[in-house]
Design a protein around this motif. Structure first.
Motif, PDB file in Angstrom:
ATOM      1  N   UNK A 101      71.487  57.515  46.278  1.00 36.15           N
ATOM      2  CA  UNK A 101      70.256  56.751  46.480  1.00 36.15           C
ATOM      3  C   UNK A 101      70.398  55.783  47.644  1.00 36.15           C
ATOM      4  N   UNK A 102      71.573  55.189  47.776  1.00 35.46           N
ATOM      5  CA  UNK A 102      71.797  54.268  48.890  1.00 35.46           C
ATOM      6  C   UNK A 102      71.860  55.022  50.218  1.00 35.46           C
ATOM      7  N   UNK A 103      72.411  56.227  50.197  1.00 37.78           N
ATOM      8  CA  UNK A 103      72.399  57.034  51.423  1.00 37.78           C
ATOM      9  C   UNK A 103      70.971  57.385  51.827  1.00 37.78           C
ATOM     10  N   UNK A 104      70.112  57.637  50.834  1.00 37.36           N
ATOM     11  CA  UNK A 104      68.713  57.930  51.143  1.00 37.36           C
ATOM     12  C   UNK A 104      68.061  56.748  51.854  1.00 37.36           C
ATOM     13  N   UNK A 105      68.355  55.541  51.372  1.00 29.94           N
ATOM     14  CA  UNK A 105      67.795  54.343  52.005  1.00 29.94           C
ATOM     15  C   UNK A 105      68.373  54.158  53.414  1.00 29.94           C
ATOM     16  N   UNK A 106      69.674  54.365  53.548  1.00 29.37           N
ATOM     17  CA  UNK A 106      70.316  54.218  54.855  1.00 29.37           C
ATOM     18  C   UNK A 106      69.739  55.214  55.859  1.00 29.37           C
ATOM     19  N   UNK A 107      69.444  56.411  55.384  1.00 26.92           N
ATOM     20  CA  UNK A 107      68.882  57.432  56.276  1.00 26.92           C
ATOM     21  C   UNK A 107      67.507  57.013  56.778  1.00 26.92           C
ATOM     22  N   UNK A 108      66.682  56.457  55.887  1.00 22.13           N
ATOM     23  CA  UNK A 108      65.346  56.034  56.319  1.00 22.13           C
ATOM     24  C   UNK A 108      65.416  54.861  57.287  1.00 22.13           C
ATOM     25  N   UNK A 109      66.448  54.038  57.163  1.00 24.27           N
ATOM     26  CA  UNK A 109      66.624  52.904  58.068  1.00 24.27           C
ATOM     27  C   UNK A 109      67.317  53.294  59.369  1.00 24.27           C
ATOM     28  N   UNK A 110      67.727  54.576  59.473  1.00 23.08           N
ATOM     29  CA  UNK A 110      68.344  55.102  60.688  1.00 23.08           C
ATOM     30  C   UNK A 110      69.662  54.403  61.037  1.00 23.08           C
ATOM     31  N   UNK A 111      70.500  54.183  60.022  1.00 25.37           N
ATOM     32  CA  UNK A 111      71.840  53.683  60.301  1.00 25.37           C
ATOM     33  C   UNK A 111      72.685  54.838  60.822  1.00 25.37           C
ATOM     34  N   UNK A 112      73.773  54.515  61.521  1.00 21.62           N
ATOM     35  CA  UNK A 112      74.638  55.545  62.083  1.00 21.62           C
ATOM     36  C   UNK A 112      75.462  56.251  61.001  1.00 21.62           C
ATOM     37  N   UNK A 113      75.882  55.484  60.008  1.00 23.75           N
ATOM     38  CA  UNK A 113      76.712  56.043  58.954  1.00 23.75           C
ATOM     39  C   UNK A 113      77.257  54.940  58.076  1.00 23.75           C
ATOM     40  N   UNK A 114      78.125  55.333  57.143  1.00 27.16           N
ATOM     41  CA  UNK A 114      78.662  54.407  56.151  1.00 27.16           C
ATOM     42  C   UNK A 114      80.174  54.576  56.078  1.00 27.16           C
ATOM     43  N   UNK A 115      80.893  53.446  56.052  1.00 28.48           N
ATOM     44  CA  UNK A 115      82.345  53.452  55.903  1.00 28.48           C
ATOM     45  C   UNK A 115      82.676  52.583  54.695  1.00 28.48           C
ATOM     46  N   UNK A 116      83.392  53.150  53.737  1.00 25.57           N
ATOM     47  CA  UNK A 116      83.665  52.447  52.485  1.00 25.57           C
ATOM     48  C   UNK A 116      85.166  52.298  52.278  1.00 25.57           C
ATOM     49  N   UNK A 117      85.628  51.055  52.235  1.00 21.43           N
ATOM     50  CA  UNK A 117      87.005  50.765  51.836  1.00 21.43           C
ATOM     51  C   UNK A 117      87.009  50.756  50.313  1.00 21.43           C
ATOM     52  N   UNK A 118      86.949  51.942  49.756  1.00 20.35           N
ATOM     53  CA  UNK A 118      86.809  52.132  48.320  1.00 20.35           C
ATOM     54  C   UNK A 118      86.327  53.552  48.069  1.00 20.35           C
ATOM     55  N   UNK A 119      85.556  53.737  46.992  1.00 27.19           N
ATOM     56  CA  UNK A 119      85.147  55.074  46.579  1.00 27.19           C
ATOM     57  C   UNK A 119      83.632  55.262  46.667  1.00 27.19           C
ATOM     58  N   UNK A 120      83.230  56.531  46.781  1.00 27.38           N
ATOM     59  CA  UNK A 120      81.824  56.908  46.804  1.00 27.38           C
ATOM     60  C   UNK A 120      81.572  57.950  45.709  1.00 27.38           C
ATOM     61  N   UNK A 121      80.298  58.245  45.441  1.00 32.03           N
ATOM     62  CA  UNK A 121      79.978  59.355  44.541  1.00 32.03           C
ATOM     63  C   UNK A 121      78.737  60.082  45.058  1.00 32.03           C
ATOM     64  N   UNK A 122      78.323  61.135  44.349  1.00 27.20           N
ATOM     65  CA  UNK A 122      77.155  61.942  44.724  1.00 27.20           C
ATOM     66  C   UNK A 122      77.369  62.688  46.042  1.00 27.20           C
ATOM     67  N   UNK A 123      78.496  63.365  46.146  1.00 27.72           N
ATOM     68  CA  UNK A 123      78.843  64.044  47.398  1.00 27.72           C
ATOM     69  C   UNK A 123      77.770  65.036  47.834  1.00 27.72           C
ATOM     70  N   UNK A 124      77.220  65.811  46.905  1.00 32.49           N
ATOM     71  CA  UNK A 124      76.221  66.820  47.270  1.00 32.49           C
ATOM     72  C   UNK A 124      74.980  66.182  47.886  1.00 32.49           C
ATOM     73  N   UNK A 125      74.616  64.994  47.409  1.00 31.98           N
ATOM     74  CA  UNK A 125      73.427  64.323  47.940  1.00 31.98           C
ATOM     75  C   UNK A 125      73.672  63.830  49.370  1.00 31.98           C
ATOM     76  N   UNK A 126      74.817  63.221  49.617  1.00 29.26           N
ATOM     77  CA  UNK A 126      75.122  62.783  50.981  1.00 29.26           C
ATOM     78  C   UNK A 126      75.105  63.971  51.936  1.00 29.26           C
ATOM     79  N   UNK A 127      75.756  65.047  51.507  1.00 26.11           N
ATOM     80  CA  UNK A 127      75.868  66.220  52.377  1.00 26.11           C
ATOM     81  C   UNK A 127      74.520  66.892  52.570  1.00 26.11           C
ATOM     82  N   UNK A 128      73.693  66.896  51.536  1.00 29.57           N
ATOM     83  CA  UNK A 128      72.361  67.467  51.670  1.00 29.57           C
ATOM     84  C   UNK A 128      71.516  66.717  52.679  1.00 29.57           C
ATOM     85  N   UNK A 129      71.713  65.393  52.758  1.00 28.64           N
ATOM     86  CA  UNK A 129      70.986  64.574  53.729  1.00 28.64           C
ATOM     87  C   UNK A 129      71.656  64.560  55.103  1.00 28.64           C
TER      88      UNK A 129
END
Length: 223
Positions: A101-129
């Motif tokens: 869901x946060x990647x969806x928001x970041x995509x609409x805001x046209x950010x370059x990308x996300x770097x996390x010093x930690x963990x992420x989830x929902x891999x299929x959703x990020x990749x789909x977007x």
């Protein structure tokens, strides 16, 4: 051509080499143990380059963190266009701090990308977007029960190395990893890369034609 446009020519490896040679940047700006998870795992032509928008998350049950400010808006809602969101999570936690869901928001805001010093989830959703997401690892657990956003736009120290990411520092990520360029080093990094990448290209040509590494380095690098 802007400085950032010139930077697109160079890999994170070449940029880290430049920062090491220039000095004053721990670990050559390398954000250790961060890998590309989306749109592919450590492969492809994806590259992100942009100013850091920093976010720190804190331990929900850490009493020392009780006085940390709580942002009035969700950090994903106020990421500047063209920025790279950098999220700093405390070490040792197994839950994700970034999801689909946060990647969806970041995509609409046209950010370059996300770097996390930690963990992420929902891999299929990020990749789909097709949104670039880099992280230490992934998880099936959400953020809410363990961690909470605490500060935005503050310096954040990596959990795996002594590199500090300041708001506005330039973050570059590709299939090799992620590097952070201090703002005052940007021009010098580009100049160094322009010179030494040409030398290394000549080294590659010589070695492919049968020259030894030792002879090539002596000839081209003077070592």
């Amino acid at each position: 051509m802007t400085v950032l446009e010139k930077l697109h020519k160079y890999s994170t490896c070449e940029i880290a080499d430049a920062l090491l040679k220039l000095g004053n940047t721990p670990w050559g700006g390398y954000l250790a143990d961060i890998q590309m998870w989306s749109p592919d795992f450590c492969s492809g032509e994806t590259k992100i380059i942009g100013p850091a928008y920093t976010v720190k998350v804190g331990n929900m049950v850490d009493k020392e963190d009780d006085n940390a400010p709580t942002p009035s808006q969700h950090f994903a809602d106020v990421a500047p266009k063209g920025s790279v969101i950098f999220i700093s999570a405390p070490p040792g936690f197994k839950n994700a701090v970034w999801g689909g869901l946060m990647s969806a928001r970041a995509k609409t805001l046209k950010v370059q990308g996300v770097v996390v010093d930690g963990r992420i989830r929902d891999l299929a959703e990020h990749r789909g977007m097709q949104i670039p997401v880099f992280a230490q690892g992934h998880s099936i657990l959400s953020q809410g029960a363990f961690l909470r956003p605490s500060e935005i736009g503050v310096p954040a120290t990596m959990s795996t190395c002594p590199v500090v990411v300041h708001p506005g520092d330039i973050i570059v990520g590709d299939l090799d990893g992620v590097v952070c360029i201090p703002r005052d080093q940007l021009e010098k990094v580009v100049v160094y890369c322009q010179k030494h990448t040409t030398i290394d290209n000549h080294c590659m040509e010589d070695i492919l034609q049968g020259a030894t590494v030792q002879d090539t380095f002596k000839k081209r690098r003077g070592v």
